[in-house]
Design a protein around this motif. Structure first.
Motif, PDB file in Angstrom:
ATOM      1  N   ARG A 126      76.820  23.496  58.241  1.00 34.79           N
ATOM      2  CA  ARG A 126      75.491  23.282  57.654  1.00 34.79           C
ATOM      3  C   ARG A 126      75.117  21.803  57.680  1.00 34.79           C
ATOM      4  O   ARG A 126      73.982  21.450  57.995  1.00 34.79           O
ATOM      5  CB  ARG A 126      75.448  23.804  56.219  1.00 34.79           C
ATOM      6  CG  ARG A 126      75.150  25.283  56.110  1.00 34.79           C
ATOM      7  CD  ARG A 126      74.786  25.675  54.680  1.00 34.79           C
ATOM      8  NE  ARG A 126      75.783  25.330  53.691  1.00 34.79           N
ATOM      9  CZ  ARG A 126      76.845  26.077  53.398  1.00 34.79           C
ATOM     10  NH1 ARG A 126      77.050  27.208  54.034  1.00 34.79           N
ATOM     11  NH2 ARG A 126      77.701  25.694  52.479  1.00 34.79           N
TER      12      ARG A 126
ATOM     13  N   ARG B 256      71.989  20.124  59.678  1.00 35.11           N
ATOM     14  CA  ARG B 256      70.986  19.306  58.981  1.00 35.11           C
ATOM     15  C   ARG B 256      70.923  17.905  59.585  1.00 35.11           C
ATOM     16  O   ARG B 256      69.847  17.345  59.747  1.00 35.11           O
ATOM     17  CB  ARG B 256      71.281  19.235  57.491  1.00 35.11           C
ATOM     18  CG  ARG B 256      70.994  20.540  56.755  1.00 35.11           C
ATOM     19  CD  ARG B 256      71.364  20.453  55.282  1.00 35.11           C
ATOM     20  NE  ARG B 256      70.525  19.540  54.546  1.00 35.11           N
ATOM     21  CZ  ARG B 256      69.426  19.893  53.890  1.00 35.11           C
ATOM     22  NH1 ARG B 256      69.041  21.137  53.891  1.00 35.11           N
ATOM     23  NH2 ARG B 256      68.723  18.993  53.225  1.00 35.11           N
TER      24      ARG B 256
ATOM     25  N   LEU C 174      60.515  17.298  58.819  1.00 34.87           N
ATOM     26  CA  LEU C 174      61.623  18.101  58.298  1.00 34.87           C
ATOM     27  C   LEU C 174      61.126  19.457  57.800  1.00 34.87           C
ATOM     28  O   LEU C 174      61.786  20.482  58.031  1.00 34.87           O
ATOM     29  CB  LEU C 174      62.347  17.351  57.177  1.00 34.87           C
ATOM     30  CG  LEU C 174      63.176  16.141  57.619  1.00 34.87           C
ATOM     31  CD1 LEU C 174      63.644  15.349  56.396  1.00 34.87           C
ATOM     32  CD2 LEU C 174      64.352  16.555  58.481  1.00 34.87           C
ATOM     33  N   GLU C 175      59.977  19.471  57.150  1.00 37.26           N
ATOM     34  CA  GLU C 175      59.415  20.741  56.688  1.00 37.26           C
ATOM     35  C   GLU C 175      59.073  21.639  57.868  1.00 37.26           C
ATOM     36  O   GLU C 175      59.282  22.849  57.811  1.00 37.26           O
ATOM     37  CB  GLU C 175      58.195  20.491  55.804  1.00 37.26           C
ATOM     38  CG  GLU C 175      58.577  19.947  54.441  1.00 37.26           C
ATOM     39  CD  GLU C 175      57.386  19.535  53.593  1.00 37.26           C
ATOM     40  OE1 GLU C 175      56.235  19.600  54.064  1.00 37.26           O
ATOM     41  OE2 GLU C 175      57.633  19.139  52.434  1.00 37.26           O
TER      42      GLU C 175
ATOM     43  N   ILE D  67      63.331  22.483  56.639  1.00 35.91           N
ATOM     44  CA  ILE D  67      64.008  21.802  55.523  1.00 35.91           C
ATOM     45  C   ILE D  67      62.914  21.420  54.543  1.00 35.91           C
ATOM     46  O   ILE D  67      62.158  20.471  54.765  1.00 35.91           O
ATOM     47  CB  ILE D  67      64.792  20.567  56.008  1.00 35.91           C
ATOM     48  CG1 ILE D  67      65.870  20.984  56.998  1.00 35.91           C
ATOM     49  CG2 ILE D  67      65.394  19.826  54.825  1.00 35.91           C
ATOM     50  CD1 ILE D  67      66.651  19.840  57.608  1.00 35.91           C
ATOM     51  N   THR D  68      62.841  22.170  53.450  1.00 26.56           N
ATOM     52  CA  THR D  68      61.732  21.964  52.505  1.00 26.56           C
ATOM     53  C   THR D  68      62.126  21.182  51.267  1.00 26.56           C
ATOM     54  O   THR D  68      61.272  20.819  50.479  1.00 26.56           O
ATOM     55  CB  THR D  68      61.155  23.333  52.059  1.00 26.56           C
ATOM     56  OG1 THR D  68      62.215  24.097  51.483  1.00 26.56           O
ATOM     57  CG2 THR D  68      60.523  24.055  53.230  1.00 26.56           C
TER      58      THR D  68
ATOM     59  N   ALA E   8      63.380  18.148  51.191  1.00 24.42           N
ATOM     60  CA  ALA E   8      63.573  16.741  51.583  1.00 24.42           C
ATOM     61  C   ALA E   8      63.060  15.837  50.485  1.00 24.42           C
ATOM     62  O   ALA E   8      61.914  15.926  50.082  1.00 24.42           O
ATOM     63  CB  ALA E   8      62.869  16.451  52.899  1.00 24.42           C
TER      64      ALA E   8
END
Length: 182
Positions: A110, A114, A172-173, A177-178, A180
């Motif tokens: 993970r 990321r 990132l969103e 990836i929310t 951040a």
């Protein structure tokens, strides 16, 4: 723990251990930073040595708290001068680190995913945003130090950091990836 400036003064007073400690502390991070411009780790290592050679041959006066910024600024100038024929931008491709031994495999996977997404998104940023974010978050520099390295005012760095973080958050969103943080 002895400060960088104290180690530098120790070297200036004739004790070589100050030089050895500073090189040990900064050789890898500085090489990775230079490599972000050159994209050739061997050239980056050579330039890192040149940066230290210049610093210790010229023996400039460095204000208290300014050694690290001075070192990175010198590295940046040498890297840009080295590549003045072809304009290259700072890149994070070679800045990955190996995971620590005690982490679980799932956590490592993970984390690597990321990190890959982070590097991908940072690669899409404007070079000034990318460099300022890198120096602040990966190298732990203050806005004042980043301003000194990049040759900008603290106000400009504040604006660059704000815009860079907003742009990075959006990228990132987009990648899923929310959570951040700023």
């Amino acid at each position: 723990m002895i400060s960088d400036e104290e180690l530098y003064r120790q070297y200036l007073s004739g004790d070589e251990t100050g030089l050895e400690e500073l090189m040990r502390k900064y050789d890898n991070p500085l090489t990775l930073y230079i490599n972000g411009y050159l994209h050739d780790v061997h050239e980056a290592e050579d330039l890192m040595i040149e940066v230290f050679s210049y610093l210790f041959a010229k023996r400039p006066h460095i204000r208290d708290g300014g050694f690290r910024a001075y070192l990175y600024k010198a590295a940046r100038h040498m890297a840009l001068r080295h590549k003045s024929i072809r304009r290259h931008h700072f890149c994070l491709d070679d800045l990955t680190k190996e995971p620590e031994g005690g982490k679980l495999v799932d956590e490592v996977i993970r984390t690597k995913e990321r990190n890959q997404i982070l590097h991908l998104c940072m690669g899409e940023l404007h070079p000034d945003y990318r460099e300022a974010l890198y120096l602040t978050y990966f190298e732990g520099m203050s806005y004042r130090q980043v301003a000194e390295v990049m040759g900008k005012s603290v106000k400009q760095i504040t604006n660059i950091m704000y815009r860079g973080k907003e742009r990075l958050r959006g990228l990132l969103e987009r990648e899923g990836i929310t959570n951040a943080e700023s």
